[in-house]
Scaffold this motif. Structure first.
Motif, PDB file in Angstrom:
ATOM      1  N   GLY A  57      22.224  -1.889  10.287  1.00  0.00           N
ATOM      2  CA  GLY A  57      22.709  -0.757   9.233  1.00  0.00           C
ATOM      3  C   GLY A  57      21.852   0.084   9.600  1.00  0.00           C
ATOM      4  O   GLY A  57      21.464   0.734  10.812  1.00  0.00           O
ATOM      5  N   ASP A  58      21.388   1.108   8.670  1.00  0.00           N
ATOM      6  CA  ASP A  58      20.382   2.135   8.794  1.00  0.00           C
ATOM      7  C   ASP A  58      18.898   1.733   9.044  1.00  0.00           C
ATOM      8  O   ASP A  58      18.697   0.666   8.657  1.00  0.00           O
ATOM      9  N   THR A  59      17.986   2.685   9.302  1.00  0.00           N
ATOM     10  CA  THR A  59      16.688   2.346   9.434  1.00  0.00           C
ATOM     11  C   THR A  59      16.063   3.168   8.265  1.00  0.00           C
ATOM     12  O   THR A  59      16.607   4.421   7.936  1.00  0.00           O
ATOM     13  N   PHE A  60      14.952   2.859   7.816  1.00  0.00           N
ATOM     14  CA  PHE A  60      14.230   3.472   6.403  1.00  0.00           C
ATOM     15  C   PHE A  60      12.691   3.566   6.741  1.00  0.00           C
ATOM     16  O   PHE A  60      12.260   2.586   7.189  1.00  0.00           O
ATOM     17  N   THR A  61      12.085   4.998   6.443  1.00  0.00           N
ATOM     18  CA  THR A  61      10.590   5.163   6.636  1.00  0.00           C
ATOM     19  C   THR A  61       9.905   4.131   5.479  1.00  0.00           C
ATOM     20  O   THR A  61      10.198   4.321   4.303  1.00  0.00           O
ATOM     21  N   VAL A  62       8.895   3.516   6.270  1.00  0.00           N
ATOM     22  CA  VAL A  62       7.743   2.872   5.292  1.00  0.00           C
ATOM     23  C   VAL A  62       7.017   3.828   4.820  1.00  0.00           C
ATOM     24  O   VAL A  62       6.475   4.469   5.382  1.00  0.00           O
ATOM     25  N   HIS A  63       6.747   3.695   3.416  1.00  0.00           N
ATOM     26  CA  HIS A  63       5.679   4.643   2.571  1.00  0.00           C
ATOM     27  C   HIS A  63       4.203   3.922   2.569  1.00  0.00           C
ATOM     28  O   HIS A  63       3.367   4.746   2.968  1.00  0.00           O
ATOM     29  N   ALA A  64       4.396   2.575   2.733  1.00  0.00           N
ATOM     30  CA  ALA A  64       2.950   1.817   2.801  1.00  0.00           C
ATOM     31  C   ALA A  64       3.231   0.401   3.220  1.00  0.00           C
ATOM     32  O   ALA A  64       4.282  -0.026   3.276  1.00  0.00           O
ATOM     33  N   THR A  65       1.993   0.052   3.695  1.00  0.00           N
ATOM     34  CA  THR A  65       2.086  -1.556   3.917  1.00  0.00           C
ATOM     35  C   THR A  65       1.450  -2.418   2.915  1.00  0.00           C
ATOM     36  O   THR A  65       0.771  -1.648   2.036  1.00  0.00           O
ATOM     37  N   VAL A  66       1.657  -3.468   2.866  1.00  0.00           N
ATOM     38  CA  VAL A  66       1.184  -4.360   1.645  1.00  0.00           C
ATOM     39  C   VAL A  66      -0.402  -4.606   1.900  1.00  0.00           C
ATOM     40  O   VAL A  66      -1.010  -4.949   0.971  1.00  0.00           O
ATOM     41  N   GLU A  67      -0.655  -4.197   2.989  1.00  0.00           N
ATOM     42  CA  GLU A  67      -2.197  -4.485   3.246  1.00  0.00           C
ATOM     43  C   GLU A  67      -3.148  -2.952   2.710  1.00  0.00           C
ATOM     44  O   GLU A  67      -4.204  -2.845   2.303  1.00  0.00           O
ATOM     45  N   ASP A  68      -2.199  -1.961   2.542  1.00  0.00           N
ATOM     46  CA  ASP A  68      -2.589  -0.422   2.228  1.00  0.00           C
ATOM     47  C   ASP A  68      -2.465  -0.144   0.933  1.00  0.00           C
ATOM     48  O   ASP A  68      -2.813   0.855   0.265  1.00  0.00           O
ATOM     49  N   THR A  69      -1.766  -0.975   0.286  1.00  0.00           N
ATOM     50  CA  THR A  69      -1.468  -0.686  -1.340  1.00  0.00           C
ATOM     51  C   THR A  69      -1.418  -2.124  -2.166  1.00  0.00           C
ATOM     52  O   THR A  69      -1.651  -3.179  -1.489  1.00  0.00           O
ATOM     53  N   GLY A  70      -1.152  -1.858  -3.571  1.00  0.00           N
ATOM     54  CA  GLY A  70      -1.131  -3.021  -4.413  1.00  0.00           C
ATOM     55  C   GLY A  70      -0.466  -2.734  -5.586  1.00  0.00           C
ATOM     56  O   GLY A  70      -0.008  -1.678  -5.747  1.00  0.00           O
ATOM     57  N   PRO A  71      -0.251  -3.797  -6.311  1.00  0.00           N
ATOM     58  CA  PRO A  71       0.332  -3.583  -7.647  1.00  0.00           C
ATOM     59  C   PRO A  71       0.028  -2.861  -8.666  1.00  0.00           C
ATOM     60  O   PRO A  71       0.646  -2.228  -9.441  1.00  0.00           O
ATOM     61  N   ASP A  72      -1.392  -2.353  -8.467  1.00  0.00           N
ATOM     62  CA  ASP A  72      -1.807  -1.342  -9.503  1.00  0.00           C
ATOM     63  C   ASP A  72      -1.496  -0.045  -9.180  1.00  0.00           C
ATOM     64  O   ASP A  72      -1.299   0.747 -10.191  1.00  0.00           O
ATOM     65  N   ASP A  73      -0.759   0.152  -7.871  1.00  0.00           N
ATOM     66  CA  ASP A  73      -0.130   1.640  -7.663  1.00  0.00           C
ATOM     67  C   ASP A  73       1.359   1.746  -8.255  1.00  0.00           C
ATOM     68  O   ASP A  73       1.716   2.831  -7.753  1.00  0.00           O
ATOM     69  N   PHE A  74       1.750   0.716  -8.605  1.00  0.00           N
ATOM     70  CA  PHE A  74       3.208   0.702  -9.322  1.00  0.00           C
ATOM     71  C   PHE A  74       3.426   0.241 -10.632  1.00  0.00           C
ATOM     72  O   PHE A  74       2.658  -0.549 -10.899  1.00  0.00           O
ATOM     73  N   ALA A  75       4.745   0.595 -11.012  1.00  0.00           N
ATOM     74  CA  ALA A  75       4.960   0.421 -12.324  1.00  0.00           C
ATOM     75  C   ALA A  75       5.769  -1.006 -12.491  1.00  0.00           C
ATOM     76  O   ALA A  75       5.964  -1.436 -13.227  1.00  0.00           O
ATOM     77  N   GLY A  76       6.571  -1.193 -11.243  1.00  0.00           N
ATOM     78  CA  GLY A  76       7.415  -2.321 -11.044  1.00  0.00           C
ATOM     79  C   GLY A  76       7.551  -2.669  -9.524  1.00  0.00           C
ATOM     80  O   GLY A  76       7.282  -1.868  -8.783  1.00  0.00           O
ATOM     81  N   LEU A  77       8.519  -3.844  -9.334  1.00  0.00           N
ATOM     82  CA  LEU A  77       8.699  -4.194  -7.934  1.00  0.00           C
ATOM     83  C   LEU A  77      10.063  -4.681  -7.819  1.00  0.00           C
ATOM     84  O   LEU A  77      10.663  -5.410  -8.920  1.00  0.00           O
ATOM     85  N   VAL A  78      10.860  -4.056  -6.832  1.00  0.00           N
ATOM     86  CA  VAL A  78      12.275  -4.495  -6.633  1.00  0.00           C
ATOM     87  C   VAL A  78      12.121  -5.370  -5.227  1.00  0.00           C
ATOM     88  O   VAL A  78      11.424  -4.916  -4.377  1.00  0.00           O
TER      89      VAL A  78
END
Length: 184
Positions: A57-78
């Protein structure tokens, strides 16, 4: 449908290749329409390659990697599905830790289709009711979860809300339930 995420940042975790495109794009659009800010997180930077079942299908730009961010930066996960996406993610310890962190912090998580594979690896299904693509039934049961054949299952047992759905046909119900969970 819940309509006010009021700028909440929602993580979408996807492998570099193999995410089912519609399971990424439709919940993403629902989050945006509800006022949320979706962010694509992966195990490597650059772009991910999504799939329409077995076709690229299409390609999509990654905003961050799992090493560069964490759950504290987000309200939820999909967690979008596709067979290859969660199968790859469950073999990457930093991706598993990223997912587990949402449960440790009691943040809502939504997973569709094959995505519960990474929930199993994160030890997040025991004692919980959830659904998935039918081929995961035995895996979920063996991990201590109760597999239910419904369009969407919202489980509040445990530290957080867990929203699960079976396949792309269930996306409208999935979107409504995840938006409600994220808006609380």
């Amino acid at each position: 449908m819940a309509s006010d995420l009021d700028g909440s940042v929602i993580a979408f975790l996807a492998a570099p290749e193999g995410t089912e495109q519609v399971e990424l794009t439709e919940p993403w659009e629902a989050v945006e329409k509800a006022g949320g800010l979706p962010q694509l997180i992966s195990t490597s930077s650059g772009r991910i390659q999504a799939f329409n079942h077995l076709d690229k299908g299409d390609t999509f730009t990654v905003h961050a990697t799992v090493e560069d961010t964490g759950p504290d930066d987000f309200a939820g996960l999909v967690l979008p599905g596709g067979v290859a996406n969660p199968d790859f993610l469950r073999t990457v310890p930093s991706a598993v830790s990223f997912v587990k962190g949402f449960f440790d912090r009691a943040k809502p998580v939504a997973a569709i289709c094959h995505a519960p594979w990474i929930l199993i690896e994160a030890d997040a299904v025991s004692g919980r009711s959830l659904t998935s693509f039918p081929s995961l039934r035995t895996d979920i049961t063996n991990a201590g979860g109760e597999w239910v054949d419904e369009r969407v299952v919202v489980c509040s047992t445990g530290p957080n809300k867990l929203v699960t759905s079976r396949n792309p046909d269930d996306i409208p119900a999935f979107d409504e339930a995840l938006l409600s969970a994220f808006a609380e």
